[in-house]
Design a protein around this motif. Sequence first.
Motif, PDB file in Angstrom:
ATOM      1  N   THR A 261       0.759  -0.998   0.059  1.00 30.26           N
ATOM      2  CA  THR A 261       0.387  -0.045   0.510  1.00 30.26           C
ATOM      3  C   THR A 261       0.937   1.291   0.255  1.00 30.26           C
ATOM      4  N   GLU A 262       2.045   1.156   0.067  1.00 34.58           N
ATOM      5  CA  GLU A 262       3.176   2.098   0.111  1.00 34.58           C
ATOM      6  C   GLU A 262       4.284   2.173  -0.249  1.00 34.58           C
ATOM      7  N   ALA A 263       5.208   2.879  -1.066  1.00 32.26           N
ATOM      8  CA  ALA A 263       6.007   1.951  -1.977  1.00 32.26           C
ATOM      9  C   ALA A 263       6.745   2.774  -2.766  1.00 32.26           C
ATOM     10  N   ARG A 264       6.636   4.239  -2.151  1.00 35.80           N
ATOM     11  CA  ARG A 264       7.792   5.124  -2.899  1.00 35.80           C
ATOM     12  C   ARG A 264       9.066   5.255  -1.559  1.00 35.80           C
ATOM     13  N   LYS A 265      10.003   5.962  -2.631  1.00 31.86           N
ATOM     14  CA  LYS A 265      11.438   5.164  -1.985  1.00 31.86           C
ATOM     15  C   LYS A 265      12.001   5.940  -0.394  1.00 31.86           C
ATOM     16  N   GLU A 266      11.548   7.005  -0.385  1.00 30.49           N
ATOM     17  CA  GLU A 266      11.825   7.800   0.929  1.00 30.49           C
ATOM     18  C   GLU A 266      10.840   7.279   1.733  1.00 30.49           C
ATOM     19  N   LYS A 267       9.638   6.623   1.869  1.00 28.98           N
ATOM     20  CA  LYS A 267       8.946   6.817   2.714  1.00 28.98           C
ATOM     21  C   LYS A 267       8.712   4.815   2.844  1.00 28.98           C
ATOM     22  N   ASP A 268       8.489   4.701   4.658  1.00 29.50           N
ATOM     23  CA  ASP A 268       8.488   3.509   4.559  1.00 29.50           C
ATOM     24  C   ASP A 268       7.291   2.871   4.215  1.00 29.50           C
ATOM     25  N   LYS A 269       7.766   1.337   3.807  1.00 30.04           N
ATOM     26  CA  LYS A 269       7.122   0.552   3.100  1.00 30.04           C
ATOM     27  C   LYS A 269       5.999   0.142   3.983  1.00 30.04           C
ATOM     28  N   GLU A 270       4.526  -0.208   3.188  1.00 29.20           N
ATOM     29  CA  GLU A 270       3.578  -0.629   4.132  1.00 29.20           C
ATOM     30  C   GLU A 270       2.580  -1.602   2.825  1.00 29.20           C
ATOM     31  N   TRP A 271       2.472  -2.758   4.011  1.00 24.42           N
ATOM     32  CA  TRP A 271       2.004  -4.191   3.391  1.00 24.42           C
ATOM     33  C   TRP A 271       0.665  -3.998   4.262  1.00 24.42           C
ATOM     34  N   THR A 272      -0.395  -4.445   3.236  1.00 20.06           N
ATOM     35  CA  THR A 272      -1.659  -5.042   4.556  1.00 20.06           C
ATOM     36  C   THR A 272      -1.870  -6.286   3.762  1.00 20.06           C
ATOM     37  N   ILE A 273      -2.457  -6.982   4.933  1.00 21.00           N
ATOM     38  CA  ILE A 273      -2.905  -9.164   5.451  1.00 21.00           C
ATOM     39  C   ILE A 273      -3.384  -8.031   5.408  1.00 21.00           C
ATOM     40  N   SER A 274      -5.086  -9.102   4.653  1.00 21.93           N
ATOM     41  CA  SER A 274      -6.154  -8.588   5.429  1.00 21.93           C
ATOM     42  C   SER A 274      -6.854 -10.593   5.171  1.00 21.93           C
ATOM     43  N   ASN A 275      -7.846 -11.026   5.949  1.00 25.40           N
ATOM     44  CA  ASN A 275      -8.180 -11.939   5.948  1.00 25.40           C
ATOM     45  C   ASN A 275      -9.940 -11.883   5.566  1.00 25.40           C
ATOM     46  N   ASP A 276     -10.382 -13.183   5.503  1.00 18.83           N
ATOM     47  CA  ASP A 276     -11.475 -13.199   4.341  1.00 18.83           C
ATOM     48  C   ASP A 276     -12.501 -12.357   5.212  1.00 18.83           C
ATOM     49  N   ALA A 277     -12.629 -12.683   6.405  1.00 13.94           N
ATOM     50  CA  ALA A 277     -13.630 -11.523   7.640  1.00 13.94           C
ATOM     51  C   ALA A 277     -13.419 -10.210   7.391  1.00 13.94           C
ATOM     52  N   GLY A 278     -12.025  -9.909   6.667  1.00 18.82           N
ATOM     53  CA  GLY A 278     -12.276  -8.003   6.274  1.00 18.82           C
ATOM     54  C   GLY A 278     -11.154  -7.755   7.085  1.00 18.82           C
ATOM     55  N   HIS A 279     -10.411  -8.704   8.152  1.00 16.41           N
ATOM     56  CA  HIS A 279     -10.361  -7.537   8.631  1.00 16.41           C
ATOM     57  C   HIS A 279      -8.510  -8.175   9.019  1.00 16.41           C
ATOM     58  N   TYR A 280      -7.620  -6.753   8.641  1.00 17.55           N
ATOM     59  CA  TYR A 280      -6.282  -7.485   8.614  1.00 17.55           C
ATOM     60  C   TYR A 280      -5.486  -6.621   9.724  1.00 17.55           C
ATOM     61  N   LEU A 281      -4.010  -7.015   8.977  1.00 15.30           N
ATOM     62  CA  LEU A 281      -2.718  -6.602   9.437  1.00 15.30           C
ATOM     63  C   LEU A 281      -2.075  -5.181   8.931  1.00 15.30           C
ATOM     64  N   ARG A 282      -1.532  -4.513   9.192  1.00 18.08           N
ATOM     65  CA  ARG A 282      -1.270  -3.187   8.241  1.00 18.08           C
ATOM     66  C   ARG A 282       0.372  -3.491   8.981  1.00 18.08           C
ATOM     67  N   VAL A 283       1.337  -3.628   8.290  1.00 26.40           N
ATOM     68  CA  VAL A 283       3.031  -4.162   8.078  1.00 26.40           C
ATOM     69  C   VAL A 283       3.653  -3.198   7.862  1.00 26.40           C
ATOM     70  N   ILE A 284       4.720  -2.155   8.687  1.00 26.78           N
ATOM     71  CA  ILE A 284       4.893  -0.910   8.481  1.00 26.78           C
ATOM     72  C   ILE A 284       6.964  -1.482   8.406  1.00 26.78           C
ATOM     73  N   PHE A 285       7.755  -1.585   7.566  1.00 24.98           N
ATOM     74  CA  PHE A 285       8.701  -1.445   7.535  1.00 24.98           C
ATOM     75  C   PHE A 285       9.101  -0.333   7.662  1.00 24.98           C
ATOM     76  N   SER A 286      10.421   0.521   8.446  1.00 20.70           N
ATOM     77  CA  SER A 286      10.510   1.162   8.057  1.00 20.70           C
ATOM     78  C   SER A 286      11.837   1.690   7.328  1.00 20.70           C
ATOM     79  N   VAL A 287      11.917   2.342   6.485  1.00 23.09           N
ATOM     80  CA  VAL A 287      12.982   3.378   5.906  1.00 23.09           C
ATOM     81  C   VAL A 287      14.239   2.741   6.170  1.00 23.09           C
ATOM     82  N   ALA A 288      14.199   3.654   7.589  1.00 25.05           N
ATOM     83  CA  ALA A 288      15.590   3.383   8.197  1.00 25.05           C
ATOM     84  C   ALA A 288      15.899   2.181   8.024  1.00 25.05           C
ATOM     85  N   LEU A 289      15.157   0.942   8.366  1.00 22.89           N
ATOM     86  CA  LEU A 289      15.775  -0.241   8.812  1.00 22.89           C
ATOM     87  C   LEU A 289      16.308  -0.438   7.121  1.00 22.89           C
ATOM     88  N   GLU A 290      15.173  -0.447   6.411  1.00 30.40           N
ATOM     89  CA  GLU A 290      15.606  -1.192   4.441  1.00 30.40           C
ATOM     90  C   GLU A 290      17.838  -0.251   4.356  1.00 30.40           C
TER      91      GLU A 290
END
Length: 100
Positions: A9-38
Amino acid sequence: MNNTVVEKTEARKEKDKEWTISNDAGHYLRVIFSVALENNMKNLRNFSFNRFESEQLNKLSPLVAHLTDDYELKIDDTVIGNAFLPLDAQDAQSLFKKIN
């Protein structure tokens, strides 16, 4: 069968990277990877950040099937440390923050 959906859901080079993992019920886990970590991974250890992201998302995916609320997980240097290894699912689950 588990119908987990993984979406970047977010992939710009200077930003934290964001992924969303969702299930059948519509609930999700937003995973944010720090650009500093990268940047630290690339500079200090010459690791493939894409591989790290993929391995981490694979470890988290089984947890999402059972979510009954929405959560966020921020992955940065303080969580990962100097080993630059993906968190085990059990360790990561204790770091989930519920989204209201």
